[in-house]
Design a protein around this motif. Sequence first.
Motif, PDB file in Angstrom:
ATOM      1  N   ASN A  36       0.862  -1.183   0.000  1.00  0.00           N
ATOM      2  CA  ASN A  36       0.000   0.000   0.000  1.00  0.00           C
ATOM      3  C   ASN A  36       0.897   1.231   0.000  1.00  0.00           C
ATOM      4  OD1 ASN A  36      -2.302   1.552   0.030  1.00  0.00           O
ATOM      5  ND2 ASN A  36      -3.102   0.737   1.945  1.00  0.00           N
ATOM      6  N   SER A  88       1.309   5.228   1.660  1.00  0.00           N
ATOM      7  CA  SER A  88       0.861   6.083   2.759  1.00  0.00           C
ATOM      8  C   SER A  88       1.684   7.361   2.792  1.00  0.00           C
ATOM      9  CB  SER A  88       0.997   5.346   4.097  1.00  0.00           C
ATOM     10  OG  SER A  88       0.695   6.204   5.183  1.00  0.00           O
ATOM     11  N   ASP A 128       0.806   9.342   5.702  1.00  0.00           N
ATOM     12  CA  ASP A 128       0.425   9.671   7.071  1.00  0.00           C
ATOM     13  C   ASP A 128       0.974   8.583   7.987  1.00  0.00           C
ATOM     14  OD1 ASP A 128      -0.797  10.116   9.535  1.00  0.00           O
ATOM     15  OD2 ASP A 128      -2.716  10.700   8.669  1.00  0.00           O
ATOM     16  N   SER A 129       1.941   8.920   8.818  1.00  0.00           N
ATOM     17  CA  SER A 129       2.590   7.927   9.673  1.00  0.00           C
ATOM     18  C   SER A 129       1.622   7.272  10.653  1.00  0.00           C
ATOM     19  CB  SER A 129       3.736   8.581  10.462  1.00  0.00           C
ATOM     20  OG  SER A 129       3.246   9.591  11.334  1.00  0.00           O
ATOM     21  N   ARG A 130       0.531   7.965  10.981  1.00  0.00           N
ATOM     22  CA  ARG A 130      -0.438   7.413  11.932  1.00  0.00           C
ATOM     23  C   ARG A 130      -1.190   6.220  11.357  1.00  0.00           C
ATOM     24  NH1 ARG A 130      -3.437  13.019  12.810  1.00  0.00           N
ATOM     25  NH2 ARG A 130      -3.142  12.886  10.550  1.00  0.00           N
ATOM     26  N   THR A 131      -1.317   6.174  10.046  1.00  0.00           N
ATOM     27  CA  THR A 131      -2.037   5.062   9.410  1.00  0.00           C
ATOM     28  C   THR A 131      -1.107   4.122   8.662  1.00  0.00           C
ATOM     29  OG1 THR A 131      -2.458   6.424   7.444  1.00  0.00           O
ATOM     30  CG2 THR A 131      -4.134   6.460   9.183  1.00  0.00           C
ATOM     31  N   ALA A 149       1.303   1.135   7.793  1.00  0.00           N
ATOM     32  CA  ALA A 149       1.189  -0.259   8.230  1.00  0.00           C
ATOM     33  C   ALA A 149       2.268  -1.100   7.565  1.00  0.00           C
ATOM     34  CB  ALA A 149      -0.203  -0.790   7.877  1.00  0.00           C
ATOM     35  N   ASP A 161       3.719  -0.932   3.779  1.00  0.00           N
ATOM     36  CA  ASP A 161       3.437   0.363   3.159  1.00  0.00           C
ATOM     37  C   ASP A 161       4.698   1.021   2.624  1.00  0.00           C
ATOM     38  OD1 ASP A 161       0.824   0.082   3.845  1.00  0.00           O
ATOM     39  OD2 ASP A 161       0.681   1.910   5.049  1.00  0.00           O
ATOM     40  N   ASN A 185       5.624   1.519  12.728  1.00  0.00           N
ATOM     41  CA  ASN A 185       4.334   0.943  12.330  1.00  0.00           C
ATOM     42  C   ASN A 185       4.468  -0.100  11.228  1.00  0.00           C
ATOM     43  OD1 ASN A 185       3.042   2.531  14.192  1.00  0.00           O
ATOM     44  ND2 ASN A 185       2.228   4.005  12.722  1.00  0.00           N
ATOM     45  N   GLU A 205      -5.442   9.958  -1.930  1.00  0.00           N
ATOM     46  CA  GLU A 205      -6.872   9.744  -1.690  1.00  0.00           C
ATOM     47  C   GLU A 205      -7.658   9.828  -2.990  1.00  0.00           C
ATOM     48  OE1 GLU A 205     -10.601  11.723   0.811  1.00  0.00           O
ATOM     49  OE2 GLU A 205      -8.601  12.630   0.933  1.00  0.00           O
TER      50      GLU A 205
END
Length: 489
Positions: A27, A29, A31-34, A36, A39, A61, A166
């Motif tokens: 995937n 990303s 955004d480090s908060r999401t 996984a 990624d 993460n 997005e």
Amino acid sequence: MRLGELIKENDYVSCFGGKGLNSIVKNISCDSRTAAPGDCFVCIKGFETDGHDYIPQAYKNGSRVFVVEDLSWTSKIATEYPDAAVLLVDDTRSMLSTLSDRFFGSPSKKITVVGVTGTNGKTSVTNYIFNALRKLGLSTGMIGTIEIRMNDEIWPSSRTTPESLELHKIFKTMLDKGIDYVVMEVSSHALTLLRVQDIEFDISVFTNLTQDHLDFHKTMGNYADAKYMLMKKSNKASIVNIDDNYGNEYMNALKKEGKRVLTYGMQNKADIISERNEAHGITTIKSSCGEIEIESSSRFETYNKMAAYAVLKELGFDIDELQSVLWDLKGAKGRFQKVPGSEKLGIEIIVDYAHTPDALSNVIEAINEYKKGRLIAVFGCGGERDPFKRPMMGKIASSGADLVILTDDNPRREDANNIIMQIENGMKKGRHEVIRDRKEAIRKAIILAEAGDVVLIAGKGHEKLQIIGDESFEHDDFQVARSVLEAII
């Protein structure tokens, strides 16, 4: 998917560490908060934060592929995270768009995409086109300021044009659900920040260009250049409001580039024109393929419907189809939206998103053309946004309205009293009052209104929040006005 399958040799400066180009990407990303495991984390330098600073969190993460543009981070990652692959590029924003497009299979290239840009009118035009295509029975998506639509399915929208990652996810979802057409608003920010870099547009629309966003673009020239980026991206046709000075410049530049241009206007010679029959309250739109009649209560509504007509014409629909779908199209939420129930008091209440000098002038002019009594205007200006337009809007409001009530409109972290003072600098004395509490300002305006008066609540339109400092409070101009009416009637 391997990283090497997502990039080409000329996309990057260097790649090293971990499994390099053989790294598996599950995937993407930013955004480090999401982030996984699996990624690919793309480090974006924002206006307040730098994505490179969140590499440790993304690594924690599970991310093991990092796309960076800051050379200093390459040695840090190599030393501290030797099992991670690093892709050094010139511009991570550009690479985020490219990776997102390729990861999701270039979905925009498999859908007919219409992009609409301009200072004012984007939301109305996209809504008109979306609703017209739906009335024609076509599977259609819409991406814009108010919401994201897939036929009858509605998603919330956080900004006019989403970030590229997005955006490509949305297009992939729409493609998987059988969407054939997508119409979207394209902001100048999105164009400058490369959010739509890899979106393939079939048709582009330019509505107008007036002062706004100079806190970001700094000059009108930069602002105009950003809008032009969309116009030259479309591969089938560019539709231009020829009555706008910048529209005329765009037309000439596009034709020099060999682009197909379709113009619309009321004042200058154009491919699509309109005539107003005041006696019957009907507007006729004319072009080489024929003419149709539409309902229109103002000049700016006519302009927006002409733009929609032009798009549908370019998409190949015949004149009978255009007449059937454009006759009584309704506008978007918060765009010259009338509050029901006000007629019981003999007044009219209108909620409008007008938050630029031109938009405020247009809506005030439209109301003054038909009002029987006074125009009472409630508005403010947003904090941490273009301050140069504040006195301009103050002058427009005090010149066109009989009474102005100045109030807060998302002051954010800026001193709200200072915003009000800057608006007042452009106003005529003795024709306004200040009520900072927006709900109270709306209530006062409605109570002051007498039979024949029109109350205009401008600036927020469809918005559901009032932002003060770092806090967001629920607020809806339309619902506040309805509540006031219910308490009075």
